[in-house]
Every structure is written in structure tokens, then in C-alpha cells.
Motif scaffolding. Structure first.
Motif, PDB file in Angstrom:
ATOM      1  N   GLU A 130      -6.826   1.209   6.197  1.00 18.89           N
ATOM      2  CA  GLU A 130      -6.898   0.899   7.171  1.00 18.89           C
ATOM      3  C   GLU A 130      -5.679   0.819   8.106  1.00 18.89           C
ATOM      4  OE1 GLU A 130     -11.249  -1.321   6.891  1.00 18.89           O
ATOM      5  OE2 GLU A 130      -9.467  -2.345   6.743  1.00 18.89           O
ATOM      6  N   ALA A 131      -4.737   0.327   7.611  1.00 14.48           N
ATOM      7  CA  ALA A 131      -3.287   0.227   8.187  1.00 14.48           C
ATOM      8  C   ALA A 131      -2.764   1.396   8.317  1.00 14.48           C
ATOM      9  CB  ALA A 131      -2.505  -0.863   7.283  1.00 14.48           C
ATOM     10  N   VAL A 132      -2.859   2.299   7.363  1.00 17.15           N
ATOM     11  CA  VAL A 132      -2.369   3.801   7.531  1.00 17.15           C
ATOM     12  C   VAL A 132      -3.166   4.504   8.691  1.00 17.15           C
ATOM     13  CG1 VAL A 132      -2.329   5.973   6.421  1.00 17.15           C
ATOM     14  CG2 VAL A 132      -1.548   4.110   5.161  1.00 17.15           C
ATOM     15  N   LEU A 133      -4.249   4.352   8.794  1.00 12.86           N
ATOM     16  CA  LEU A 133      -5.038   5.204   9.683  1.00 12.86           C
ATOM     17  C   LEU A 133      -4.726   4.513  11.371  1.00 12.86           C
ATOM     18  CD1 LEU A 133      -8.233   5.552   7.576  1.00 12.86           C
ATOM     19  CD2 LEU A 133      -6.956   7.418   8.909  1.00 12.86           C
ATOM     20  N   ARG A 134      -4.360   3.308  11.499  1.00 14.87           N
ATOM     21  CA  ARG A 134      -3.696   2.897  12.632  1.00 14.87           C
ATOM     22  C   ARG A 134      -2.166   3.366  13.168  1.00 14.87           C
ATOM     23  NH1 ARG A 134      -6.103  -1.843  10.393  1.00 14.87           N
ATOM     24  NH2 ARG A 134      -4.192  -2.690   9.944  1.00 14.87           N
TER      25      ARG A 134
ATOM     26  N   THR B 268       2.092  19.812   3.195  1.00 13.75           N
ATOM     27  CA  THR B 268       1.514  18.411   2.703  1.00 13.75           C
ATOM     28  C   THR B 268       0.648  18.007   3.737  1.00 13.75           C
ATOM     29  OG1 THR B 268       3.803  18.106   1.814  1.00 13.75           O
ATOM     30  CG2 THR B 268       2.288  16.050   2.204  1.00 13.75           C
ATOM     31  N   TRP B 269      -0.528  17.318   3.352  1.00 13.70           N
ATOM     32  CA  TRP B 269      -1.536  16.881   4.240  1.00 13.70           C
ATOM     33  C   TRP B 269      -0.981  15.882   5.138  1.00 13.70           C
ATOM     34  CZ3 TRP B 269      -6.114  16.214   0.512  1.00 13.70           C
ATOM     35  CH2 TRP B 269      -6.975  17.400   0.450  1.00 13.70           C
ATOM     36  N   SER B 270      -1.335  15.575   6.334  1.00 12.85           N
ATOM     37  CA  SER B 270      -1.146  14.182   7.093  1.00 12.85           C
ATOM     38  C   SER B 270      -1.901  13.223   6.361  1.00 12.85           C
ATOM     39  CB  SER B 270      -1.750  14.367   8.410  1.00 12.85           C
ATOM     40  OG  SER B 270      -3.011  14.468   8.366  1.00 12.85           O
ATOM     41  N   PRO B 271      -1.420  11.780   6.669  1.00  8.20           N
ATOM     42  CA  PRO B 271      -2.234  10.808   6.379  1.00  8.20           C
ATOM     43  C   PRO B 271      -3.654  10.832   6.786  1.00  8.20           C
ATOM     44  CG  PRO B 271      -0.008  10.032   7.209  1.00  8.20           C
ATOM     45  CD  PRO B 271      -0.173  11.461   7.466  1.00  8.20           C
ATOM     46  N   LEU B 272      -3.828  11.329   7.731  1.00  5.84           N
ATOM     47  CA  LEU B 272      -5.213  11.453   8.089  1.00  5.84           C
ATOM     48  C   LEU B 272      -5.943  12.168   7.249  1.00  5.84           C
ATOM     49  CD1 LEU B 272      -7.545  10.889  10.169  1.00  5.84           C
ATOM     50  CD2 LEU B 272      -6.770  12.798  11.650  1.00  5.84           C
ATOM     51  N   GLU B 273      -5.621  13.483   6.909  1.00  6.37           N
ATOM     52  CA  GLU B 273      -6.060  14.329   5.975  1.00  6.37           C
ATOM     53  C   GLU B 273      -6.183  13.449   4.307  1.00  6.37           C
ATOM     54  OE1 GLU B 273      -4.950  18.707   7.169  1.00  6.37           O
ATOM     55  OE2 GLU B 273      -3.273  17.198   7.158  1.00  6.37           O
ATOM     56  N   TYR B 274      -5.390  12.782   4.245  1.00  6.23           N
ATOM     57  CA  TYR B 274      -5.373  12.221   2.887  1.00  6.23           C
ATOM     58  C   TYR B 274      -6.594  11.258   3.014  1.00  6.23           C
ATOM     59  CZ  TYR B 274      -1.446  14.015   0.261  1.00  6.23           C
ATOM     60  OH  TYR B 274      -0.652  14.753  -0.336  1.00  6.23           O
ATOM     61  N   ALA B 275      -6.490  10.588   3.851  1.00  7.92           N
ATOM     62  CA  ALA B 275      -7.658   9.551   4.003  1.00  7.92           C
ATOM     63  C   ALA B 275      -9.169  10.106   4.253  1.00  7.92           C
ATOM     64  CB  ALA B 275      -7.452   8.699   5.448  1.00  7.92           C
ATOM     65  N   ALA B 276      -9.162  11.306   4.713  1.00  9.98           N
ATOM     66  CA  ALA B 276     -10.557  11.816   4.742  1.00  9.98           C
ATOM     67  C   ALA B 276     -10.808  12.403   3.491  1.00  9.98           C
ATOM     68  CB  ALA B 276     -10.608  13.000   5.913  1.00  9.98           C
TER      69      ALA B 276
END
Length: 175
Positions: free
Chosen positions: A48-52, A64-72
Motif C-alpha cells: 500500500e505504501a509503494v502504491l502511494r 523492468t516493470w514499474s512498481p505499479l506493474e509489480y503490484a498488479a
């Protein structure tokens, strides 16, 4: 950059069941189905912190994927492993359907999703699979199944491999 193709990950990561991961430090073998829910709960807070982050959709480089792509991806991994756990518990020695994570990322347009929605969905999926692992009695931890490439898993090793994936990707994004 979100439209750029990422080279598929073709590595076999099952070795993490035997030794700690030198990249992320996760010692998968230290976990059990009974510890999965708590580890996931802690991971959800970190995701959740990463996605903010304001730059959550930015790829660090073209491969490399973005943090959003990794989270998805992690959100969807939770669903895949929940299905695999269900198969192990309801069928004798099932073979898990193949899941192409790279095709899923492209089809799901991971890099274009809304970070707040991904955070909510990741939390829901992680808590659901965590509760499912937590509900498995210890005398069923050695029930088995096979990945489509023939790699064997038990309920125990499935939880360990799954947790490594979640935690490794947190490491990938500095979460």
C-alpha cells in the motif's frame, strides 16, 4: 514507457525452496501455511505504501516493470495461488493450469491501472489466500500437485514459493 515490452522471466525459481534468496533475503523454507496470512498482512501494508508513491507507474528502465506493474502482478499471483491451493486440497495430484505472467501483464494493461484500485484488490486477494492457507490443517500440508512444467509442490512448499514471490517483488520495488 508502459507500452514497452519486457523480456519474459523464464527462470525456474523453485530453488528458493532449498536456500535463501540472495537477491531479496527471503528464506522461504522458514514459512508454513500457518504463517502465510501474517506475512501477507505485513506485505499488504508495504505494498500500500509503494502504491502511494507519486512515480508508481514509472519504469526504472526499459526492461523492468514499474512498481505499479509489480503490484498488479502480485495481486493476480494471489488469485493464481489461491486456485492452486484449492486444486491441491480438492483433487489428487492435480496439474496446475499454466499461467503466463507476462501475457497477463500485457492483457491486463498493468501499467495503466489505477494505483488505489490495485492496492485495494491486492489487499483483498492477499487476505483471501492467506486465510485459505491458514485454514489448512497441518495433516494436509503434504498434499501435492504439479506445476505445468512438472515441478512438484505440496501445500507447504506452495505457500513458501508464493511468499517468496510476494516478498521478492517488494524487494524489487524497494518496498
Amino acid at each position: 514507457m508502459p507500452g514497452m515490452a519486457i523480456d519474459p522471466d523464464t527462470k525456474d525459481w523453485t530453488w528458493v525452496l532449498q536456500r535463501p534468496c540472495p537477491e531479496c533475503g527471503t528464506e522461504a523454507a522458514a514459512h508454513t501455511p500457518a504463517t502465510t496470512a501474517q506475512v501477507l498482512e505485513d506485505a499488504v501494508v508495504r505494498w500500500e505504501a509503494v502504491l502511494r508513491r507519486p512515480d508508481v507507474a514509472r519504469r526504472p528502465d526499459g526492461s523492468t516493470w514499474s512498481p505499479l506493474e509489480y503490484a498488479a502482478h502480485v495481486r493476480d499471483v494471489c488469485g493464481v495461488f489461491r486456485e492452486r491451493l484449492h486444486l491441491i486440497l480438492t483433487e489428487d495430484d492435480p496439474t496446475f493450469p499454466n499461467w503466463d505472467q507476462d501475457a497477463a501483464a500485457v492483457a491486463g494493461r498493468y501499467g495503466e491501472q489505477e494505483p488505489a484500485a490495485v492496492a485495494e484488490e491486492l489487499a483483498v486477494n492477499a487476505r483471501a489466500v492467506g486465510a485459505d492457507f491458514d485454514a489448512v490443517p497441518q495433516d494436509r500440508w503434504e498434499r501435492s500437485g504439479l506445476r505445468s512444467n512438472g515441478s512438484p509442490f505440496t501445500v507447504r512448499t506452495l505457500s513458501q514459493y508464493f511468499l517468496h514471490d510476494v516478498l521478492h517483488h517488494l524487494h524489487d520495488v524497494g518496498g
